[in-house]
Every structure is written in structure tokens, then in C-alpha cells.
Design an enzyme around this catalytic site. Structure first.
Site, PDB file in Angstrom:
ATOM      1  N   LYS A  13     -35.106  57.406  60.610  1.00 52.21           N
ATOM      2  CA  LYS A  13     -34.194  57.787  61.703  1.00 52.21           C
ATOM      3  C   LYS A  13     -32.900  58.421  61.158  1.00 52.21           C
ATOM      4  CE  LYS A  13     -33.897  53.514  63.261  1.00 52.21           C
ATOM      5  NZ  LYS A  13     -34.787  52.801  62.322  1.00 52.21           N
ATOM      6  N   ARG A  88     -31.457  49.246  71.613  1.00 51.45           N
ATOM      7  CA  ARG A  88     -32.581  48.577  70.946  1.00 51.45           C
ATOM      8  C   ARG A  88     -33.201  47.497  71.817  1.00 51.45           C
ATOM      9  NH1 ARG A  88     -32.343  48.616  64.582  1.00 51.45           N
ATOM     10  NH2 ARG A  88     -30.697  50.126  64.387  1.00 51.45           N
ATOM     11  N   ARG A 125     -35.259  51.951  48.452  1.00 49.15           N
ATOM     12  CA  ARG A 125     -33.823  52.123  48.721  1.00 49.15           C
ATOM     13  C   ARG A 125     -33.033  50.939  48.168  1.00 49.15           C
ATOM     14  NH1 ARG A 125     -31.976  52.966  54.795  1.00 49.15           N
ATOM     15  NH2 ARG A 125     -32.483  50.752  54.917  1.00 49.15           N
ATOM     16  N   ARG A 131     -28.741  48.040  49.459  1.00 50.72           N
ATOM     17  CA  ARG A 131     -28.294  47.641  50.810  1.00 50.72           C
ATOM     18  C   ARG A 131     -28.689  46.185  51.041  1.00 50.72           C
ATOM     19  NH1 ARG A 131     -29.574  51.099  56.309  1.00 50.72           N
ATOM     20  NH2 ARG A 131     -30.286  49.192  57.315  1.00 50.72           N
ATOM     21  N   ARG A 142     -36.741  42.274  60.110  1.00 47.35           N
ATOM     22  CA  ARG A 142     -36.290  43.452  60.878  1.00 47.35           C
ATOM     23  C   ARG A 142     -37.469  44.100  61.592  1.00 47.35           C
ATOM     24  NH1 ARG A 142     -33.723  46.440  56.013  1.00 47.35           N
ATOM     25  NH2 ARG A 142     -33.506  48.249  57.401  1.00 47.35           N
TER      26      ARG A 142
HETATM   27  P1  AP5 Z   1     -33.748  56.048  56.769  1.00 49.14           P
HETATM   28  O1  AP5 Z   1     -33.610  57.452  57.179  1.00 49.14           O
HETATM   29  O2  AP5 Z   1     -32.525  55.262  56.451  1.00 49.14           O
HETATM   30  O3  AP5 Z   1     -34.624  55.259  57.850  1.00 49.14           O
HETATM   31  P2  AP5 Z   1     -34.144  54.463  59.103  1.00 49.14           P
HETATM   32  O4  AP5 Z   1     -35.254  54.504  60.089  1.00 49.14           O
HETATM   33  O5  AP5 Z   1     -32.790  54.958  59.558  1.00 49.14           O
HETATM   34  O6  AP5 Z   1     -34.045  53.034  58.462  1.00 49.14           O
HETATM   35  P3  AP5 Z   1     -32.916  51.936  58.483  1.00 49.14           P
HETATM   36  O7  AP5 Z   1     -33.298  50.921  57.484  1.00 49.14           O
HETATM   37  O8  AP5 Z   1     -31.545  52.526  58.319  1.00 49.14           O
HETATM   38  O9  AP5 Z   1     -33.090  51.449  59.969  1.00 49.14           O
HETATM   39  P4  AP5 Z   1     -32.749  50.111  60.637  1.00 49.14           P
HETATM   40  O10 AP5 Z   1     -33.063  50.395  62.062  1.00 49.14           O
HETATM   41  O11 AP5 Z   1     -33.379  48.944  60.026  1.00 49.14           O
HETATM   42  O12 AP5 Z   1     -31.202  49.959  60.293  1.00 49.14           O
HETATM   43  P5  AP5 Z   1     -29.836  50.362  61.003  1.00 49.14           P
HETATM   44  O13 AP5 Z   1     -28.937  50.809  59.972  1.00 49.14           O
HETATM   45  O14 AP5 Z   1     -30.068  51.207  62.194  1.00 49.14           O
HETATM   46  O15 AP5 Z   1     -34.756  56.008  55.544  1.00 49.14           O
HETATM   47  C1  AP5 Z   1     -35.063  54.812  54.869  1.00 49.14           C
HETATM   48  C2  AP5 Z   1     -35.416  55.159  53.411  1.00 49.14           C
HETATM   49  O16 AP5 Z   1     -36.594  55.988  53.415  1.00 49.14           O
HETATM   50  C3  AP5 Z   1     -34.337  55.979  52.717  1.00 49.14           C
HETATM   51  O17 AP5 Z   1     -34.273  55.596  51.372  1.00 49.14           O
HETATM   52  C4  AP5 Z   1     -34.825  57.422  52.842  1.00 49.14           C
HETATM   53  O18 AP5 Z   1     -34.367  58.239  51.808  1.00 49.14           O
HETATM   54  C5  AP5 Z   1     -36.338  57.248  52.807  1.00 49.14           C
HETATM   55  N1  AP5 Z   1     -37.047  58.265  53.588  1.00 49.14           N
HETATM   56  C6  AP5 Z   1     -36.705  58.763  54.816  1.00 49.14           C
HETATM   57  N2  AP5 Z   1     -37.614  59.665  55.224  1.00 49.14           N
HETATM   58  C7  AP5 Z   1     -38.580  59.724  54.257  1.00 49.14           C
HETATM   59  C8  AP5 Z   1     -39.795  60.463  54.123  1.00 49.14           C
HETATM   60  N3  AP5 Z   1     -40.196  61.334  55.063  1.00 49.14           N
HETATM   61  N4  AP5 Z   1     -40.534  60.255  53.025  1.00 49.14           N
HETATM   62  C9  AP5 Z   1     -40.120  59.377  52.071  1.00 49.14           C
HETATM   63  N5  AP5 Z   1     -38.986  58.653  52.131  1.00 49.14           N
HETATM   64  C10 AP5 Z   1     -38.218  58.819  53.218  1.00 49.14           C
HETATM   65  O19 AP5 Z   1     -29.385  48.924  61.568  1.00 49.14           O
HETATM   66  C11 AP5 Z   1     -29.061  47.908  60.642  1.00 49.14           C
HETATM   67  C12 AP5 Z   1     -28.784  46.619  61.382  1.00 49.14           C
HETATM   68  O20 AP5 Z   1     -27.663  46.796  62.258  1.00 49.14           O
HETATM   69  C13 AP5 Z   1     -29.904  46.085  62.301  1.00 49.14           C
HETATM   70  O21 AP5 Z   1     -30.865  45.359  61.581  1.00 49.14           O
HETATM   71  C14 AP5 Z   1     -29.090  45.198  63.251  1.00 49.14           C
HETATM   72  O22 AP5 Z   1     -28.739  43.999  62.624  1.00 49.14           O
HETATM   73  C15 AP5 Z   1     -27.820  46.007  63.436  1.00 49.14           C
HETATM   74  N6  AP5 Z   1     -27.928  46.900  64.582  1.00 49.14           N
HETATM   75  C16 AP5 Z   1     -27.998  48.260  64.573  1.00 49.14           C
HETATM   76  N7  AP5 Z   1     -28.082  48.745  65.820  1.00 49.14           N
HETATM   77  C17 AP5 Z   1     -28.053  47.664  66.652  1.00 49.14           C
HETATM   78  C18 AP5 Z   1     -28.126  47.509  68.065  1.00 49.14           C
HETATM   79  N8  AP5 Z   1     -28.250  48.581  68.881  1.00 49.14           N
HETATM   80  N9  AP5 Z   1     -28.096  46.268  68.574  1.00 49.14           N
HETATM   81  C19 AP5 Z   1     -27.966  45.190  67.776  1.00 49.14           C
HETATM   82  N10 AP5 Z   1     -27.919  45.255  66.425  1.00 49.14           N
HETATM   83  C20 AP5 Z   1     -27.957  46.492  65.867  1.00 49.14           C
END
Ligand code: AP5
Length: 185
Positions: A13, A88, A125, A131, A142
């Protein structure tokens, strides 16, 4: 364009959001990034969010909704935005509907990727960036929370006729091409 990108942890994402926002010249609003920025700045909101993030749980709505409402009220969202990671939960959808009033979302991009691949990406990562929530146990939690609380949103947005499903496997550029093809369809 008022967009939302959703998908399980590690689906790509954040990676895709950065490219989409640059091309469309709209702000990228990631709740995860906002929490991490708050934490880096040592705010009370950041400290509160950390307790949940480190365990792989969702941060309470009492913290999250107000933060998004304030961000969406900033001037740079006037010509559109890409939400990444919000809403979410079904309750957050209702909150967002209220914030956007008659100007709802135009499209919701659902990035899909299988569990083995997302775990591989996140463990990779963990080695590169360290992280805090990229440990194997927390990644599994997660993914569970996503399946329980966020995956049901796809049905809801599909029933509104705005969901586009995109395969998140393959090269980053290949996935980006799929997203723009789906958005332009
Ligand atoms: P990346 O692009 O970071 O993927 P992502 O889907 O954004 O993954 P995240 O781990 O950031 O998502 P998440 O939803 O768990 O965390 P968030 O920060 O939103 O890519 C991941 C890795 O893969 C990278 O190393 C990248 O380089 C690699 N990659 C990408 N594309 C690739 C490809 N095509 N091929 C190979 N490699 C690739 O949320 C974190 C926390 O915040 C949550 O757990 C929760 O506690 C809190 N939170 C966030 N939003 C809310 C909400 N709305 N309500 C309540 N809590 C919330």
C-alpha cells in the site's frame, strides 16, 4: 480523485501510494505514517499509538478518527487525496462518510497478495529497517486483525460500486501499471 488503498500488511500500500500520489499530484494520507511521525516527535498521541502498534492491534478510534479528521481538513486535500490505512473498520467507514459528507470516495483500490509473500516482504523489511511491528509474531497478529476487521470492508465498497481489485504480486512498476489500468477502466 478521492482514493483509498487497502490490503493486508505488506501488500504494498505505502509503496504504491507514493507513486500514485506523485503522478496524480495529491497528498498521501497514511495513518500508520502519521502515528510513526507522532512517535518520532514524542507526542502523547504517538506514545498512545505505540502501545497498540507494537502488539499488532488497531489504535482506538478515539485517537485515530480525530487525527484523520484534522488531516483531511488541511488545504492540500481540496483537489483530492489518497487514504492509506484508513478506514480499517466498519465504524471508521461511517466516520469517514461523515467527514466527506456528499463528496464520498471515488475509488477504493484493494491490493491483494498471499500470506507467504507478505510475511517474506515484512521480514525482509525488518532486517533492512528494523520497524518495531515487523517481528514474525506481530506480523501474524496484524494479518489476523486485517482478516477479522478490515477485509469485510471490501464487500461494503464493492456494494457501492467503487472497489477495484488489483493483484499486488510482481514488480512494483508492474503493480503500478495494473492500478492505473484499473482506475482508468
Ligand atoms: P509497503 O508498501 O510498506 O506495504 P504496506 O501494505 O503499506 O505494508 P505495511 O506494513 O506498512 O502495512 P500495515 O497496514 O501493516 O501498516 P501501517 O503502517 O498502515 O511494503 C512492505 C514491504 O514490501 C516494503 O519493504 C516494500 O519495499 C516491499 N514491497 C512493496 N511492494 C513490493 C513488491 N511489489 N515486490 C516486492 N516487495 C515489495 O499501520 C501500522 C499500524 O498502525 C497498524 O498495525 C495499526 O496498529 C495502526 N493503524 C494504522 N491505521 C490504523 C487505523 N485506521 N485504525 C487503527 N489503527 C491503525
Amino acid at each position: 480523485m478521492r482514493l483509498l488503498i487497502m490490503g493486508p500488511p505488506g501488500a504494498g500500500k505505502g509503496t504504491q501510494a507514493a507513486v500514485i500520489c506523485e503522478r496524480l499530484n495529491i497528498p498521501h494520507i497514511s495513518t500508520g505514517d502519521l502515528f510513526r511521525a507522532n512517535l518520532a516527535e514524542g507526542t502523547a498521541l504517538g506514545e498512545e499509538a505505540k502501545k497498540y502498534m507494537d502488539a499488532g492491534e488497531y489504535v482506538p478510534d478515539s485517537v485515530t478518527n480525530g487525527m484523520v479528521r484534522a488531516r483531511l481538513a488541511e488545504n492540500d486535500t481540496a483537489n483530492g487525496f489518497l487514504l492509506d490505512g484508513y478506514p480499517r473498520t466498519i465504524q471508521q467507514v461511517a466516520e469517514l462518510d461523515g467527514m466527506l459528507s456528499s463528496k464520498g470516495l471515488d475509488k477504493v483500490i484493494e491490493l491483494t497478495a498471499d500470506t507467504d509473500e507478505v510475511v517474506r516482504r515484512l521480514l525482509n523489511r525488518a532486517q533492512e529497517q528494523g520497524r518495531a511491528d515487523d517481528t514474525e509474531d506481530v506480523i501474524r497478529r496484524r494479518l489476523e486483525v486485517y482478516t477479522e476487521q478490515t477485509a469485510p470492508l471490501t464487500e461494503l465498497y464493492s456494494s457501492r460500486g467503487i472497489l477495484v481489485g488489483v493483484d499486488g504480486l510482481g514488480d512494483v512498476a508492474e503493480v503500478t501499471d495494473r492500478i492505473f489500468t484499473a482506475l482508468n477502466a
